[in-house]
Write an enzyme that holds these catalytic residues in place. Structure first.
Site, PDB file in Angstrom:
ATOM      1  N   LYS A  43       5.061 -30.487 -40.738  1.00  0.00           N
ATOM      2  CA  LYS A  43       5.813 -31.047 -41.764  1.00  0.00           C
ATOM      3  C   LYS A  43       7.092 -30.076 -42.136  1.00  0.00           C
ATOM      4  O   LYS A  43       7.889 -30.262 -42.540  1.00  0.00           O
ATOM      5  CB  LYS A  43       4.996 -31.341 -42.618  1.00  0.00           C
ATOM      6  CG  LYS A  43       5.543 -32.500 -43.693  1.00  0.00           C
ATOM      7  CD  LYS A  43       4.501 -33.101 -44.426  1.00  0.00           C
ATOM      8  CE  LYS A  43       4.977 -34.279 -45.141  1.00  0.00           C
ATOM      9  NZ  LYS A  43       3.930 -34.956 -45.936  1.00  0.00           N
ATOM     10  N   HIS A  44       6.447 -28.789 -41.886  1.00  0.00           N
ATOM     11  CA  HIS A  44       7.410 -27.705 -42.482  1.00  0.00           C
ATOM     12  C   HIS A  44       7.748 -26.599 -41.394  1.00  0.00           C
ATOM     13  O   HIS A  44       6.905 -26.343 -40.635  1.00  0.00           O
ATOM     14  CB  HIS A  44       6.937 -26.940 -43.982  1.00  0.00           C
ATOM     15  CG  HIS A  44       6.536 -27.869 -44.898  1.00  0.00           C
ATOM     16  ND1 HIS A  44       7.694 -28.493 -45.677  1.00  0.00           N
ATOM     17  CD2 HIS A  44       5.592 -28.525 -45.481  1.00  0.00           C
ATOM     18  CE1 HIS A  44       7.128 -29.347 -46.594  1.00  0.00           C
ATOM     19  NE2 HIS A  44       5.822 -29.194 -46.455  1.00  0.00           N
ATOM     20  N   ASP A 246     -14.476   3.806   9.159  1.00  0.00           N
ATOM     21  CA  ASP A 246     -15.746   4.313   9.857  1.00  0.00           C
ATOM     22  C   ASP A 246     -16.939   3.813   8.665  1.00  0.00           C
ATOM     23  O   ASP A 246     -16.748   3.338   7.724  1.00  0.00           O
ATOM     24  CB  ASP A 246     -15.894   6.010  10.053  1.00  0.00           C
ATOM     25  CG  ASP A 246     -15.508   6.781   9.010  1.00  0.00           C
ATOM     26  OD1 ASP A 246     -15.935   6.569   7.840  1.00  0.00           O
ATOM     27  OD2 ASP A 246     -14.825   7.928   8.925  1.00  0.00           O
ATOM     28  N   LYS A 268     -19.692   5.578  13.332  1.00  0.00           N
ATOM     29  CA  LYS A 268     -20.715   6.115  14.002  1.00  0.00           C
ATOM     30  C   LYS A 268     -21.899   6.875  12.957  1.00  0.00           C
ATOM     31  O   LYS A 268     -21.253   7.348  11.747  1.00  0.00           O
ATOM     32  CB  LYS A 268     -20.201   7.213  15.011  1.00  0.00           C
ATOM     33  CG  LYS A 268     -19.221   8.295  14.392  1.00  0.00           C
ATOM     34  CD  LYS A 268     -18.723   8.996  15.435  1.00  0.00           C
ATOM     35  CE  LYS A 268     -17.549   8.485  15.900  1.00  0.00           C
ATOM     36  NZ  LYS A 268     -16.226   8.594  15.164  1.00  0.00           N
ATOM     37  N   VAL A 304     -12.325  17.714   7.632  1.00  0.00           N
ATOM     38  CA  VAL A 304     -13.443  18.289   7.291  1.00  0.00           C
ATOM     39  C   VAL A 304     -14.564  17.637   8.075  1.00  0.00           C
ATOM     40  O   VAL A 304     -15.224  16.710   7.428  1.00  0.00           O
ATOM     41  CB  VAL A 304     -13.888  18.621   5.770  1.00  0.00           C
ATOM     42  CG1 VAL A 304     -15.112  19.368   5.439  1.00  0.00           C
ATOM     43  CG2 VAL A 304     -12.647  19.314   5.077  1.00  0.00           C
TER      44      VAL A 304
END
Length: 483
Positions: A43-44, A246, A268, A304
């Site tokens: 309404k407003h 792996d 493995k 590693v």
């Protein structure tokens, strides 16, 4: 997945917003950016929305919401200050099977609004499924800082060149690899510097010279926790055509691999079956010669005790281009998560890494060197030979009272750390699930004080005499980082 992520095309589609205040105005601003035809039932109107209505940017119905307003719209947003009205809107929309959102009322929403990073035409949506909107906003802010403003320009230029690239490069794989190269190369740098004309020249040059050969990246996956994968490693597995992995690569890492990449297990284990190394080497060469981007993904660090050097020798012999992405090795990751420092001024001035799984013709181990005091000895793949290791170290002068630990499934939620002494090392290893890492040295004595992984770092009894287990890792590394 509580909500299915989807982007809706609202251009020219009617959208109903119930409410004429500040909350409604925020939603309307987003809808207008998306090109929606916005209808407002209220309404407003506040001043901001009144201005939009005066400029004919929104259609103000100038009345309270009525059921008839729903019939001809694509979706509905209830943003009034009247909760009863908002819920009435929700139930009416649901009865008509219309998508509806009641602002700040998740229980009365068939869809929700994510936090959005807008680099038009690139858009990124972040959602907590309504559970933690502040967290979603913080994530959005972090992403905003990471993504350059030029991202949208890059997407627009790429869109203009899409047909040309498709005409030159016939296969989907060729095109994907071409664009990945551009988005990580000089083209991207030029766009970032707002040198778009030069960027398009660079595209033309790269398209003409496009290299079609294969490539292999040897990537260290780290010790298990997906949060420990390097940023470079993540980039490589998300650009791969095929990933050879792996048994030590965790499910969390594999979940980060590009979804349409082929995955081939070449793992493995000491106690189980294995893929011969020669077969893995030959497979890498064959896939690269097919023009594919191959990632050889290895647990820990590939250099590693990972036979990475042997694999690269094969690639070099066949003149296959390659790169290496280091990873956090298990000795570093697992001991850190177990609260065992590898070196310490009071206990160990050096750390030695050795493997318990050697070639049959390998030279004898220098046990005298390994048995030195005031050093930390870390043994990979040594669980099956724990009794022999303990015996030889004691024969060469290491005290049977030297603290020892066996760390299983390091950095993963199921990580367990069994501690005792060199005298009962074999008992610790027998009860430890694989993969397991043996740590010997005075620094192991700090475990009970420094154990941190898992919310409570709980302890439980171990049937082996003089040993105990620390049950580590109640949550993943990603969850800890997110918290």
């Amino acid at each position: 997945m509580n909500y299915f992520p989807i982007f809706a095309n609202l251009a020219g589609r009617p959208v109903l917003v119930v409410g004429g205040g500040a909350v409604a105005a925020r939603k309307i601003s987003l809808l207008l950016k998306a090109g929606a035809e916005v209808r407002v039932a209220a309404k407003h109107l506040n001043a901001e929305l009144s201005a939009l209505a005066a400029e004919n940017k929104i259609l103000w119905l100038a009345e309270e919401f009525r059921a008839e307003h729903i019939r001809t719209v694509f979706l509905i947003i209830a943003a009034s200050s009247d909760q009863a009205l908002n819920r009435r809107v929700f139930h009416l929309a649901e009865s008509c099977q219309k998508p509806v959102n009641v602002v700040d009322d998740r229980d009365h929403c068939s869809f929700i609004f994510p936090s959005v990073i807008d680099r038009n035409p690139v858009q990124i949506a972040v959602s907590s499924s309504g559970s933690a909107p502040v967290l979603a906003r913080l994530l959005r802010e972090r992403l905003e800082a990471l993504l350059p403003p030029s991202l949208g320009d890059m997407a627009e230029i790429s869109g203009r060149w899409r047909d040309a690239v498709k005409g030159k490069l016939k296969s989907v794989t060729e095109r994907r690899r071409f664009w990945e190269k551009q988005f990580n190369g000089r083209f991207a740098a030029l766009v970032k510097n707002r040198q778009n004309t030069l960027a398009e020249r660079e595209l033309a040059k790269q398209l003409e010279q496009n290299y079609q050969g294969g490539f292999v990246s040897l990537v260290g996956a780290g010790p298990g926790d997906a949060g420990l994968l390097t940023l470079k490693g993540l980039q490589e597995i998300q650009q791969a055509d095929v990933v050879l992995y792996d048994a030590l690569v965790s499910d969390g890492i594999l979940s980060l691999v590009r979804r349409d990449a082929e995955r081939i297990f070449v793992g493995k284990r000491a106690r189980g079956g294995r893929t011969p190394q020669e077969d893995t080497n030959a497979l890498m060469v064959r896939l690269a010669r097919e023009g594919r981007r191959v990632v050889r993904l290895k647990g820990g660090d590939p250099f590693v005790f990972g036979r990475g050097g042997e694999e690269l020798e094969t690639l070099a012999r066949h003149q296959i281009p390659f790169s290496v992405v280091p990873g956090i090795t298990a000795a570093v990751g697992a001991t850190a998560y177990a609260g065992i420092p590898l070196t310490h001024r009071d206990y160990a001035q050096s750390a030695v890494f050795v493997t318990g799984h050697r070639k049959a013709d390998a030279p004898d181990i220098e046990w005298q060197t390994l048995a030195r005091s005031r050093q930390t000895l870390v043994i990979y793949m040594g669980a099956l030979k724990a009794a022999l290791i303990a015996e030889r170290l004691q024969q060469h002068g290491r005290s049977p009272d030297t603290p020892a630990a066996v760390i299983s499934q390091g950095t993963l939620p199921a990580q367990k750390t069994a501690t005792g002494t060199l005298a009962n090392l074999s008992e610790l290893a027998e009860t430890a699930p694989n993969p397991a890492l043996i740590v010997i040295g005075e620094v192991v004595g700090l475990h009970e004080k420094l154990a941190w992984f898992g919310e409570n770092a709980k302890k439980e009894s171990n049937p082996a005499e003089h040993a105990y287990f620390a049950l580590d890792g109640l949550g993943t590394g990603q969850e800890q980082q997110a918290a």
